[in-house]
Design an enzyme around this catalytic site. Structure first.
Site, mmCIF file in Angstrom:
data_model
loop_
_atom_site.group_PDB
_atom_site.id
_atom_site.type_symbol
_atom_site.label_atom_id
_atom_site.label_comp_id
_atom_site.label_asym_id
_atom_site.label_seq_id
_atom_site.Cartn_x
_atom_site.Cartn_y
_atom_site.Cartn_z
ATOM 1 N N LEU A 255 -3.034 5.780 0.423
ATOM 2 C CA LEU A 255 -2.397 4.908 -0.577
ATOM 3 C C LEU A 255 -1.364 5.678 -1.390
ATOM 4 O O LEU A 255 -1.546 6.858 -1.686
ATOM 5 C CB LEU A 255 -3.476 4.355 -1.522
ATOM 6 N N CYS A 256 -0.268 4.992 -1.749
ATOM 7 C CA CYS A 256 0.666 5.525 -2.742
ATOM 8 C C CYS A 256 1.201 4.348 -3.554
ATOM 9 O O CYS A 256 0.563 3.303 -3.634
ATOM 10 C CB CYS A 256 1.775 6.346 -2.091
ATOM 11 N N HIS A 257 2.377 4.492 -4.150
ATOM 12 C CA HIS A 257 2.923 3.430 -4.991
ATOM 13 C C HIS A 257 3.481 2.271 -4.168
ATOM 14 O O HIS A 257 3.153 1.110 -4.377
ATOM 15 C CB HIS A 257 4.007 4.002 -5.905
#
Length: 298
Positions: A255-257
């Site tokens: 996951l990231c932004h």
């Protein structure tokens, strides 16, 4: 010293040992790594950053096919056939090589004889190779078909394990050695609503590995339960220990932004032997918008 923090509770900190220098495994990534990543949201303070991942080798001498989609910025560090969904598993090989100029065939033959007599190809590559991989003993890491120029690919995938063979490409003459082989890992996109459904199952978090590669200050603003934080900007601290810290055979979700940094890390995890990796499409922003409006956006 870097903390790998589980987003569900900041009371449980996991400490990774300090790493002074990158180990050999880090150089595997250098074959595909972009110099920088630009997030879809250019207005965000976190959207533009210089990638801490190792820089790509000089394509002048590399046997990798830089004219293919492997070098495309759309899918940095990835496989030529990557697509959101599924990918058929195939053979990967661990390759090291030595490269000399086209007019140095006599030298190459002499070096091949020295290998046959018992000398290590990696030692000879460090001394004689003109490829930037010489700094890592000629190690190219795990590769799959479609990544290399045709002549090098044919020689590599046709070579018996551990036997040194030679081939000629537009870069010069190569001595090639295949050290190991394995089934290719699988990289998929997962949509936020699909992940949200999985998160409703209490056993899901225990059965998989959840990784958040955003910076700690981002995680403080918005997070999902169960995710351990491995900030991409601190890659040098946790990268060399990743296969000790995590199980390569467990399904791993990244996951990231906005899904850009996570894709970069997901593709690097492939080079480290992780069998099944899911990139969370659109990142936590898309998750908040499409799946769970209680998650703050930023």
């Amino acid at each position: 010293m870097l903390r790998a923090v589980t987003s569900a509770s900041t009371n449980h900190h996991h400490l990774l040992p300090p790493i002074a220098i990158a180990t050999k495994s880090l150089f595997n990534l250098s074959l595909h790594s972009p110099l920088s990543i630009l997030s879809h949201n250019s207005s965000s303070r976190f959207s533009t950053f210089s990638s801490p991942l190792p820089k790509p080798q000089n394509p002048i001498c590399s046997p990798f096919n830089w004219g293919s989609s492997m070098a495309s910025p759309k899918f940095p560090q990835g496989r030529a056939s990557f697509s959101a969904g599924s990918s058929a598993a195939s053979r990967e090989i661990l390759v090291q090589h030595l490269l000399v100029k086209e007019d140095d065939l006599e030298l190459l033959v002499e070096l091949q004889k020295r290998v046959i007599k018992g000398e290590d190809l990696s030692d000879l590559a460090a001394e004689h190779s003109i490829c930037p991989s010489k700094q890592d003993g000629g190690m190219l890491g795990w590769v799959r078909k479609g990544q290399m120029v045709p002549e090098f690919e044919e020689a590599s995938f046709g070579a018996p394990l551990n036997k040194v063979v030679r081939c000629k490409t537009k870069f010069g003459w190569h001595l090639v050695q295949v050290l190991s082989e394995r089934e290719e890992s699988v990289l998929k996109d997962i949509q936020p609503d699909e992940l949200h459904l999985k998160m409703q199952d209490p056993s899901f978090i225990d059965e998989v590995q959840l990784i958040d590669v955003r910076e700690f200050e981002e995680v403080e603003r918005a997070s999902l339960p169960g995710f351990k934080v491995f900030p991409l900007q601190q890659f040098g601290s946790w990268g060399p220990e990743i296969t000790s810290e995590l199980d390569t055979q467990k399904d791993t979700y990244v996951l990231c932004h906005h899904g850009v940094r996570s894709l970069q890390v997901a593709k690097w995890l492939q080079t480290q032997g992780f069998s099944t990796i899911y990139n969370i499409a659109g990142g936590i922003h898309a998750y908040a918008v499409k799946a769970d409006p209680t998650i703050p956006t930023y």
